[in-house]
Design a protein around this motif. Structure first.
Motif, PDB file in Angstrom:
ATOM      1  N   LYS A 185       1.209  -1.042   0.269  1.00  0.00           N
ATOM      2  CA  LYS A 185       0.017  -0.024  -0.147  1.00  0.00           C
ATOM      3  C   LYS A 185       1.019   1.170  -0.104  1.00  0.00           C
ATOM      4  CE  LYS A 185      -3.963   2.772   2.473  1.00  0.00           C
ATOM      5  NZ  LYS A 185      -5.141   1.992   3.231  1.00  0.00           N
ATOM      6  N   LYS A 186       1.774   0.580   0.623  1.00  0.00           N
ATOM      7  CA  LYS A 186       2.596   2.168   0.459  1.00  0.00           C
ATOM      8  C   LYS A 186       3.134   2.731  -1.011  1.00  0.00           C
ATOM      9  CE  LYS A 186       5.951   0.672   3.429  1.00  0.00           C
ATOM     10  NZ  LYS A 186       5.429  -0.435   3.395  1.00  0.00           N
ATOM     11  N   GLU A 187       2.975   1.850  -1.816  1.00  0.00           N
ATOM     12  CA  GLU A 187       3.538   2.187  -2.872  1.00  0.00           C
ATOM     13  C   GLU A 187       2.146   2.880  -3.874  1.00  0.00           C
ATOM     14  OE1 GLU A 187       6.004   1.629  -4.607  1.00  0.00           O
ATOM     15  OE2 GLU A 187       7.024   1.134  -2.480  1.00  0.00           O
ATOM     16  N   LEU A 188       0.820   3.703  -3.423  1.00  0.00           N
ATOM     17  CA  LEU A 188       0.260   3.413  -4.591  1.00  0.00           C
ATOM     18  C   LEU A 188       0.403   5.498  -3.998  1.00  0.00           C
ATOM     19  CD1 LEU A 188      -2.886   2.819  -2.132  1.00  0.00           C
ATOM     20  CD2 LEU A 188      -2.607   2.262  -4.523  1.00  0.00           C
ATOM     21  N   ASP A 189       1.060   5.949  -3.802  1.00  0.00           N
ATOM     22  CA  ASP A 189       1.335   7.172  -4.151  1.00  0.00           C
ATOM     23  C   ASP A 189       2.376   7.527  -4.927  1.00  0.00           C
ATOM     24  OD1 ASP A 189      -0.299   8.259  -2.111  1.00  0.00           O
ATOM     25  OD2 ASP A 189       0.833   8.317  -0.166  1.00  0.00           O
ATOM     26  N   TYR A 190       3.308   6.763  -4.944  1.00  0.00           N
ATOM     27  CA  TYR A 190       4.609   6.943  -5.566  1.00  0.00           C
ATOM     28  C   TYR A 190       4.173   6.419  -7.212  1.00  0.00           C
ATOM     29  CZ  TYR A 190       7.888   6.870  -2.098  1.00  0.00           C
ATOM     30  OH  TYR A 190       8.032   7.902  -0.996  1.00  0.00           O
ATOM     31  N   LYS A 191       2.977   5.420  -7.193  1.00  0.00           N
ATOM     32  CA  LYS A 191       2.849   4.752  -8.570  1.00  0.00           C
ATOM     33  C   LYS A 191       1.433   5.895  -9.197  1.00  0.00           C
ATOM     34  CE  LYS A 191       3.339   1.883 -10.546  1.00  0.00           C
ATOM     35  NZ  LYS A 191       3.797   1.525 -12.131  1.00  0.00           N
ATOM     36  N   LEU A 192       0.474   6.653  -8.487  1.00  0.00           N
ATOM     37  CA  LEU A 192       0.034   7.335  -8.733  1.00  0.00           C
ATOM     38  C   LEU A 192       0.961   8.540  -9.266  1.00  0.00           C
ATOM     39  CD1 LEU A 192      -3.167   7.006  -6.474  1.00  0.00           C
ATOM     40  CD2 LEU A 192      -3.261   6.815  -8.824  1.00  0.00           C
ATOM     41  N   SER A 193       1.737   9.442  -8.692  1.00  0.00           N
ATOM     42  CA  SER A 193       1.704  10.482  -8.203  1.00  0.00           C
ATOM     43  C   SER A 193       3.006  10.344  -9.977  1.00  0.00           C
ATOM     44  CB  SER A 193       2.815  10.467  -7.216  1.00  0.00           C
ATOM     45  OG  SER A 193       4.440   9.624  -7.801  1.00  0.00           O
ATOM     46  N   GLU A 194       3.449   9.715 -10.347  1.00  0.00           N
ATOM     47  CA  GLU A 194       4.548   8.707 -11.361  1.00  0.00           C
ATOM     48  C   GLU A 194       3.622   9.080 -12.557  1.00  0.00           C
ATOM     49  OE1 GLU A 194       6.017   5.471 -14.132  1.00  0.00           O
ATOM     50  OE2 GLU A 194       6.096   4.953 -11.432  1.00  0.00           O
ATOM     51  N   ILE A 195       2.295   8.567 -12.407  1.00  0.00           N
ATOM     52  CA  ILE A 195       1.134   8.443 -13.949  1.00  0.00           C
ATOM     53  C   ILE A 195       0.735   9.823 -14.052  1.00  0.00           C
ATOM     54  CG2 ILE A 195      -1.795   8.469 -14.477  1.00  0.00           C
ATOM     55  CD1 ILE A 195      -0.685   5.235 -12.895  1.00  0.00           C
ATOM     56  N   VAL A 196       0.968  10.619 -12.723  1.00  0.00           N
ATOM     57  CA  VAL A 196      -0.254  12.893 -12.715  1.00  0.00           C
ATOM     58  C   VAL A 196       1.648  13.003 -13.373  1.00  0.00           C
ATOM     59  CG1 VAL A 196      -1.061  13.969 -11.261  1.00  0.00           C
ATOM     60  CG2 VAL A 196      -1.437  11.842 -10.483  1.00  0.00           C
ATOM     61  N   GLY A 197       2.113  12.869 -12.749  1.00  0.00           N
ATOM     62  CA  GLY A 197       3.603  13.876 -13.120  1.00  0.00           C
ATOM     63  C   GLY A 197       4.121  13.637 -14.796  1.00  0.00           C
ATOM     64  N   LYS A 198       3.522  12.237 -15.573  1.00  0.00           N
ATOM     65  CA  LYS A 198       3.821  12.551 -16.691  1.00  0.00           C
ATOM     66  C   LYS A 198       3.140  12.492 -17.672  1.00  0.00           C
ATOM     67  CE  LYS A 198       7.364   8.368 -16.388  1.00  0.00           C
ATOM     68  NZ  LYS A 198       7.956   6.775 -16.568  1.00  0.00           N
ATOM     69  N   LEU A 199       1.940  13.062 -16.963  1.00  0.00           N
ATOM     70  CA  LEU A 199       0.857  13.296 -17.364  1.00  0.00           C
ATOM     71  C   LEU A 199       0.275  14.667 -17.819  1.00  0.00           C
ATOM     72  CD1 LEU A 199      -1.273   9.970 -17.460  1.00  0.00           C
ATOM     73  CD2 LEU A 199      -0.157  10.253 -19.512  1.00  0.00           C
ATOM     74  N   HIS A 200       0.913  15.173 -16.299  1.00  0.00           N
ATOM     75  CA  HIS A 200       0.015  16.594 -16.499  1.00  0.00           C
ATOM     76  C   HIS A 200       0.933  17.676 -17.417  1.00  0.00           C
ATOM     77  CE1 HIS A 200       4.426  18.006 -15.494  1.00  0.00           C
ATOM     78  NE2 HIS A 200       3.873  18.605 -15.456  1.00  0.00           N
ATOM     79  N   GLN A 201       1.768  17.358 -18.689  1.00  0.00           N
ATOM     80  CA  GLN A 201       2.491  18.565 -19.162  1.00  0.00           C
ATOM     81  C   GLN A 201       1.823  18.138 -20.461  1.00  0.00           C
ATOM     82  OE1 GLN A 201       6.686  17.200 -20.021  1.00  0.00           O
ATOM     83  NE2 GLN A 201       7.179  18.609 -18.205  1.00  0.00           N
ATOM     84  N   THR A 202       0.668  17.634 -20.992  1.00  0.00           N
ATOM     85  CA  THR A 202      -0.308  17.517 -21.457  1.00  0.00           C
ATOM     86  C   THR A 202      -1.206  18.316 -21.742  1.00  0.00           C
ATOM     87  OG1 THR A 202      -1.478  15.568 -20.664  1.00  0.00           O
ATOM     88  CG2 THR A 202       0.680  14.685 -22.400  1.00  0.00           C
ATOM     89  N   ASN A 203      -1.744  18.615 -20.680  1.00  0.00           N
ATOM     90  CA  ASN A 203      -2.549  19.779 -20.531  1.00  0.00           C
ATOM     91  C   ASN A 203      -4.004  18.645 -19.971  1.00  0.00           C
ATOM     92  OD1 ASN A 203      -0.928  21.595 -20.663  1.00  0.00           O
ATOM     93  ND2 ASN A 203      -1.355  22.572 -22.122  1.00  0.00           N
ATOM     94  N   CYS A 204      -3.645  17.947 -19.350  1.00  0.00           N
ATOM     95  CA  CYS A 204      -5.391  16.915 -19.358  1.00  0.00           C
ATOM     96  C   CYS A 204      -5.372  17.328 -18.508  1.00  0.00           C
ATOM     97  CB  CYS A 204      -5.049  15.791 -19.462  1.00  0.00           C
ATOM     98  SG  CYS A 204      -3.826  14.503 -18.577  1.00  0.00           S
ATOM     99  N   PHE A 205      -7.027  16.585 -17.616  1.00  0.00           N
ATOM    100  CA  PHE A 205      -7.168  16.873 -16.654  1.00  0.00           C
ATOM    101  C   PHE A 205      -7.388  15.949 -15.710  1.00  0.00           C
ATOM    102  CE2 PHE A 205      -8.638  20.765 -18.409  1.00  0.00           C
ATOM    103  CZ  PHE A 205      -9.215  21.541 -17.643  1.00  0.00           C
ATOM    104  N   PHE A 206      -7.793  15.482 -14.511  1.00  0.00           N
ATOM    105  CA  PHE A 206      -7.623  14.462 -13.447  1.00  0.00           C
ATOM    106  C   PHE A 206      -9.360  14.444 -12.327  1.00  0.00           C
ATOM    107  CE2 PHE A 206      -2.691  15.923 -14.525  1.00  0.00           C
ATOM    108  CZ  PHE A 206      -2.750  15.089 -14.771  1.00  0.00           C
ATOM    109  N   GLN A 207      -9.501  13.599 -12.655  1.00  0.00           N
ATOM    110  CA  GLN A 207      -9.923  13.047 -11.705  1.00  0.00           C
ATOM    111  C   GLN A 207      -9.622  11.426 -10.446  1.00  0.00           C
ATOM    112  OE1 GLN A 207     -14.465  13.332 -13.294  1.00  0.00           O
ATOM    113  NE2 GLN A 207     -14.978  11.205 -12.433  1.00  0.00           N
TER     114      GLN A 207
END
Length: 379
Positions: A185-207
């Protein structure tokens, strides 16, 4: 007790209202009907309503008994009137609860039973047919090259496989679903932040919907770890709290952190305590994305994250989880313009197999060997 209702001319009705009989009948109806529906539909939340209804019925019976025992007429008459009012309230409440339960079971929604009725939906369908142009919800942006490249750079899929999946989607090439199983469970934050970190530059939105913890934990993790991009992410993020209604109970700390998110630029949507409520909350978050995107006709690409929704099955049921799963992933695929990230921790084998069968991509974290504690090595 036979309660005779008097009119202005002091005549009596021919059919006296028997509080005892009606209350006993209501109690039997509630216990039989609610128990049957809860058992057949695997919806334990229905039984929670029994406590309040039974309390009202017992209250009605109590004041009816008192009115029979008390000989003082003004007080006895007042108690009789109060018992009638209590009984009427109970009947109205039961009717409302049945409408709500019907809406949850038939429409898998926890809001606006009238708007979700078949009549209103048929009227909306007719107006959509005669409307010129596509409405916002049916007009999604396509995945551009930068967005596809960002997804292809992640460890759960390679570029060739990703392109094959997107090309194979004949109905909508701007949709994708990813199932992730995290053993730690400790890896949840790192996995999700990796996804958000790589996709944020595409100007997409997050839900983002959180089900096994309050969403403030991931929000604060992003704020600390991704401080260089946080200012950009927080303007394109919508948060759904599905944890508090299921596991928060009476602790005020969750209300405190709800208020902290609400006082930030991030919109917060509060789910109600059912999988149907979570589905409704996801729809409300969908509309919040539209508000912050300030788009009337074109729907922006959105990364929709469901964090550990299986956890809710512990207070609901695994059957309701599977209904939620079977609805959400295929529906969001058809809506298009979004990538669904479904991340679980502690999922059993049967549910994981179902999740994998519905998702376009699945990835499972490999269990790492546990290092022995110093001094406890095997001799």
């Amino acid at each position: 007790m036979n309660l005779i209702i008097y009119f202005a001319d002091n005549s009596t009705t021919s059919s006296p209202l028997n509080i005892y009989t009606i209350s006993a009948g209501l109690l039997a109806f509630i216990l039989a009907f609610y128990a049957l529906v809860a058992r057949e539909r695997k919806t334990p939340y229905i039984t929670k309503s029994i406590y309040f209804i039974c309390g009202i019925i017992l209250f009605t019976l109590s004041i009816t008994v008192l009115s029979d025992l008390i000989n003082y007429e003004p007080l006895s008459g007042f108690l009789k009137l109060l018992s009638v009012i209590s009984l009427i309230f109970c009947l109205i409440y039961i009717f409302v609860r049945i409408v709500v339960i019907h809406n949850r079971h038939i429409n898998f929604r926890d809001d606006s039973p009238f708007k979700n009725s078949i009549f209103v939906r048929k009227v909306k369908y007719y107006f959509r047919k005669i409307r010129k142009g596509k409405p916002y919800e049916h007009n999604p942006d396509a995945f551009d090259g930068a967005f596809i490249a960002a997804i292809g750079s992640m460890d759960f899929v390679d570029n060739d496989t990703l392109m094959e999946i997107l090309d194979a989607n004949k109905l909508n090439k701007s949709s994708l679903s990813v199932a992730l199983s995290i053993s730690d469970k400790k890896e949840l934050d790192y996995k999700l932040s990796e996804i958000v970190g790589k996709l944020h530059q595409t100007n997409c939105f997050f839900q983002y919907m959180s089900c096994s913890r309050h969403p403030i934990e991931f929000v604060k993790f992003l704020e600390r770890k991704e401080d260089q991009i946080w200012e950009s992410i927080k303007k394109r993020l919508v948060v759904v709290d599905a944890y508090t209604p299921h596991f928060g109970f009476t602790d005020s700390i969750y209300t405190f952190f709800d208020a902290e998110i609400e006082n930030s630029p991030i919109p917060l949507v509060k789910s109600s305590p059912t999988y149907a409520g979570m589905h409704t909350a996801a729809t409300k978050a969908f509309n919040e994305v539209r508000k912050i995107a300030k788009s009337k006709n074109q729907r922006p690409v959105t990364v929709v994250i469901y964090e550990t929704p299986y956890a809710v099955s512990e207070v609901e049921s695994e059957e309701q989880y599977k209904i939620f799963l079977r609805h959400v992933i295929p529906s969001e695929k058809l809506w298009g313009g979004m990538i669904t990230i479904w991340i679980e921790n502690g999922l059993n084998d049967d549910s994981w197999k179902l999740l994998k069968s519905l998702a376009d991509i699945h990835w499972e974290q490999e269990c790492t060997a546990i290092e022995p504690i110093a001094g406890n090595e095997e001799k």
